[in-house]
Design a protein around this motif. Sequence first.
Motif, PDB file in Angstrom:
ATOM      1  N   ALA A   1       5.052   2.042 -10.028  1.00 52.18           N
ATOM      2  CA  ALA A   1       3.780   2.207 -10.736  1.00 52.18           C
ATOM      3  C   ALA A   1       3.965   2.075 -12.246  1.00 52.18           C
ATOM      4  CB  ALA A   1       3.159   3.562 -10.394  1.00 52.18           C
TER       5      ALA A   1
ATOM      6  N   ASP B   1      10.642   6.483   4.446  1.00 49.36           N
ATOM      7  CA  ASP B   1       9.508   7.323   4.050  1.00 49.36           C
ATOM      8  C   ASP B   1       9.758   8.793   4.352  1.00 49.36           C
ATOM      9  OD1 ASP B   1       7.829   5.460   2.849  1.00 49.36           O
ATOM     10  OD2 ASP B   1       6.954   4.821   4.750  1.00 49.36           O
TER      11      ASP B   1
ATOM     12  N   ASN C   1       7.117  -4.840  -5.990  1.00 53.79           N
ATOM     13  CA  ASN C   1       7.378  -4.000  -4.829  1.00 53.79           C
ATOM     14  C   ASN C   1       8.692  -4.394  -4.161  1.00 53.79           C
ATOM     15  OD1 ASN C   1       7.040  -3.764  -1.614  1.00 53.79           O
ATOM     16  ND2 ASN C   1       6.022  -2.043  -2.604  1.00 53.79           N
TER      17      ASN C   1
ATOM     18  N   ARG D   1       0.816  -1.207   0.000  1.00 55.95           N
ATOM     19  CA  ARG D   1       0.000   0.000   0.000  1.00 55.95           C
ATOM     20  C   ARG D   1       0.854   1.264   0.000  1.00 55.95           C
ATOM     21  NH1 ARG D   1      -5.437  -0.315   1.237  1.00 55.95           N
ATOM     22  NH2 ARG D   1      -6.279  -2.370   1.705  1.00 55.95           N
ATOM     23  N   GLY D   2       2.049   1.142  -0.598  1.00 61.88           N
ATOM     24  CA  GLY D   2       2.868   2.328  -0.804  1.00 61.88           C
ATOM     25  C   GLY D   2       3.783   2.724   0.324  1.00 61.88           C
ATOM     26  N   LYS D   3       3.935   1.882   1.332  1.00 62.52           N
ATOM     27  CA  LYS D   3       4.803   2.211   2.450  1.00 62.52           C
ATOM     28  C   LYS D   3       6.149   1.493   2.323  1.00 62.52           C
ATOM     29  CE  LYS D   3       2.033   4.879   4.825  1.00 62.52           C
ATOM     30  NZ  LYS D   3       2.376   6.311   5.038  1.00 62.52           N
TER      31      LYS D   3
ATOM     32  N   ARG E   1       8.363   4.817  -5.830  1.00 63.91           N
ATOM     33  CA  ARG E   1       6.965   4.457  -6.096  1.00 63.91           C
ATOM     34  C   ARG E   1       6.535   4.846  -7.506  1.00 63.91           C
ATOM     35  NH1 ARG E   1       7.902   6.414  -1.234  1.00 63.91           N
ATOM     36  NH2 ARG E   1       7.237   5.325   0.646  1.00 63.91           N
TER      37      ARG E   1
END
Length: 440
Positions: A352, A290, A367, A281-283, A348
């Motif tokens: 994508a 981050d 990922n 979920r993008g973390k 990210r």
Amino acid sequence: MDKSSIESVNVFWFRRDLRLTDNAGLYHALKSSKPVIPIFIFDKNILDKLEEKADRRVEFIYAALGEMQAVLAARGSSLEVYYGTPLDIFKQLATKYKIDTVFANHDYEWYALEREIAISKLLKEQGISFQTYKDQVILEKAEVVKDDGTPYTVFTPYSRKWKSILNEDHLRPYPTKKYFNNFYPQPAQSILSLSSMGFTPPGKTFPSKSLKEELIKKYAEQRNFPAIAGTSKLGVHLRFGTISIRELAAHSRQLSETYLNELIWRDFYHMILWHFPKVGRGKAFKPQYDTINWRKDTGEFECWCKGQTGYPIVDAGMRELNETGFMHNRVRMIVASFLSKHLLLDWRLGEAYFAEKLLDFDLAANNGGWQWAAGSGCDAAPYFRIFNPRLQTEKFDKELKYIRRWVPELESFDYPKPIVDHDFARKRCLEVYGLALKQK
């Protein structure tokens, strides 16, 4: 409709397991006491998000469904193919048939898990059970954990434990063919067209799913050289389940430990996704990553996407991806490192872009690979390891055969100058990463 006098059936829901042989969930469905209706749903929740309407992955799925339909039709049965949201389709099926149980195979991605929760709730309200099985990996979830029960986050000890646990039962094929007579008898139905769903088939060929034993035997010595056909290109078949991971692992165990390790990496990343769903979920796996102050430069990102960075090995890889939906494994690491470290653009973005373009796109592996390259993942390359594209070229494409294939204008005035100096980029990356990682 009064269904009290209608024969009850079971349903097998194909998802990322598009084959009739050696299919765990299908085997259990066919061994049950009810005739089995095989279905596939073109999920609008997924397809409607695809901007490219000539998406080759949709065409690949369509071709795989056609192969299965031919086999089923020859046996007096049919695959039922639907287009819609799974919730709506199962509401229709529950009205159309008297269903006892819906069978499927495990999926580990967050959308699939949320979808299953909703489907399970609906089916339970209808008095229908929902059963799923392990099929797309060899060892899953908590089957390979440390002695204290916690998950591994480093590949090497994970792989050692994986190999110590592996036994013949894990690789034994499911003999589905013995039970093909248990498919629900009905005339073969036509599969709805891609155009009816708004897609245009690109009409290109796909990699063969045949296992090339000589290639696997030479995999360790050839896999890093992109000019050589030294990789199996079976990724798309593993992604959509048109080949059995058990069959491939059983063969590779006899032929090449290096190739087997690649399959173990698949299990590893799916295990990570299961235990640490935030990565899907993008973390960042490592939270401090981050806090990195990523640059925002749409122009440089576009140059990377189009293969116009002025770094030939990077540009060759991106052009190969854009043209074929494939990129050599070594080159994937180089272009990912270049985006996140040379250009200091958020990994990210690259994740994508790969998700949009790769034929073999798999959330867990994609990922895992991107976070490895950026340094933010489990068992990742340390942040100060920055691939030098020139040295990578000298080592793995010294004669420029791969590069010249994809960058024919290499030695002309048309080829762009490097968009960033390597030494400058390396220094900048170390400073920005170092600043973020010093924070607690």
